[in-house]
Scaffold this motif. Structure first.
Motif, PDB file in Angstrom:
ATOM      1  N   LEU A   1      36.187  -5.105  37.258  1.00 44.05           N
ATOM      2  CA  LEU A   1      37.173  -4.383  38.062  1.00 44.05           C
ATOM      3  C   LEU A   1      36.489  -3.846  39.310  1.00 44.05           C
ATOM      4  CD1 LEU A   1      39.078  -2.289  35.378  1.00 44.05           C
ATOM      5  CD2 LEU A   1      39.780  -4.427  36.451  1.00 44.05           C
ATOM      6  N   GLU A   2      37.218  -3.843  40.398  1.00 46.92           N
ATOM      7  CA  GLU A   2      36.701  -3.303  41.652  1.00 46.92           C
ATOM      8  C   GLU A   2      37.722  -2.333  42.222  1.00 46.92           C
ATOM      9  OE1 GLU A   2      36.373  -5.623  45.573  1.00 46.92           O
ATOM     10  OE2 GLU A   2      34.397  -5.773  44.651  1.00 46.92           O
ATOM     11  N   HIS A   3      37.292  -1.100  42.437  1.00 48.89           N
ATOM     12  CA  HIS A   3      38.175  -0.071  42.997  1.00 48.89           C
ATOM     13  C   HIS A   3      38.009  -0.097  44.515  1.00 48.89           C
ATOM     14  CE1 HIS A   3      39.568   4.404  42.854  1.00 48.89           C
ATOM     15  NE2 HIS A   3      40.433   3.612  43.433  1.00 48.89           N
ATOM     16  N   ARG A   4      39.034  -0.561  45.200  1.00 47.04           N
ATOM     17  CA  ARG A   4      38.998  -0.633  46.660  1.00 47.04           C
ATOM     18  C   ARG A   4      39.631   0.635  47.212  1.00 47.04           C
ATOM     19  NH1 ARG A   4      40.473  -6.985  46.711  1.00 47.04           N
ATOM     20  NH2 ARG A   4      38.525  -7.606  45.743  1.00 47.04           N
ATOM     21  N   ARG A   5      38.790   1.591  47.466  1.00 45.43           N
ATOM     22  CA  ARG A   5      39.214   2.931  47.826  1.00 45.43           C
ATOM     23  C   ARG A   5      40.051   2.963  49.105  1.00 45.43           C
ATOM     24  NH1 ARG A   5      39.206   7.344  44.562  1.00 45.43           N
ATOM     25  NH2 ARG A   5      38.559   9.169  45.664  1.00 45.43           N
ATOM     26  N   ASP A   6      39.669   2.165  50.112  1.00 43.39           N
ATOM     27  CA  ASP A   6      40.402   2.172  51.382  1.00 43.39           C
ATOM     28  C   ASP A   6      41.856   1.760  51.206  1.00 43.39           C
ATOM     29  OD1 ASP A   6      38.076   2.900  52.566  1.00 43.39           O
ATOM     30  OD2 ASP A   6      37.708   0.986  53.556  1.00 43.39           O
TER      31      ASP A   6
END
Length: 182
Positions: A42-47
């Motif tokens: 999983l990758e949390h793409r904050r932007d």
């Protein structure tokens, strides 16, 4: 003289066996370094305030017929269920070359990760790779994907996000100027 020749024969046989074993280990090592090594995470793409599922091949070989099992609806956010059916999560990936990846949106509005704290899934990644003599072998690996690891994480704002905020501020200022002149 007979004992010396027997010792020499035994020594030669042991040396030959060790050389064959060394060649076998070298062939195995070369083969292992050329394997595909796809990983799902999983990758949390904050932007963008989203969480995406990513499949990436970190190995040096090509992975074929990649399928994911066990994701279900646990990690898939509301409003994304219908869209995810058209992605590799449901349809699979026919081929993934070394260094390449595929990603799909799982959760929109992921900024408040404490709402997703208990979400996790044991995802099985199944793929086929070329084995010795071109014979394809199926492999299965299981990965634990969880949202808890994103909790209380510190993120720096990217340059793209800063630029987008600056442009939004400029747009707002220009709209005020145009409104004042009208």
């Amino acid at each position: 003289m007979e004992i010396e020749s027997q010792i020499q024969i035994i020594t030669t046989a042991l040396t030959t066996i060790l050389q064959v074993a060394t060649i076998a280990v070298a062939i195995w090592t070369v083969r292992e370094t050329q394997r595909a090594q796809p990983v799902v995470y999983l990758e949390h793409r904050r932007d963008l305030d989203v969480v995406a599922i990513v499949v990436k091949n970190f190995g040096n070989g090509v992975a074929y017929s990649i399928r994911l099992y066990g994701l279900g609806g646990r990690l898939v956010g509301d409003g994304v269920n219908d869209r995810i059916k058209n992605t590799f999560v449901e349809t699979g990936i026919p081929m993934l070359v070394p260094g390449s990846s595929r990603d799909a949106l799982l959760i929109i509005g992921a900024g408040e990760t404490k709402n997703n704290e208990g979400l996790y899934a044991d995802v099985t990644l199944e793929y086929t790779e070329n084995g010795p003599f071109g014979i394809r072998r199926k492999r299965r690996e299981t990965f634990v994907l969880d949202m808890r690891s994103f909790m209380r994480s510190v993120y720096s704002v990217s340059d793209e996000h800063k630029a987008a905020q600056s442009l939004a501020g400029i747009e707002k200022s220009l709209r005020k100027i145009v409104a004042a002149r009208s």
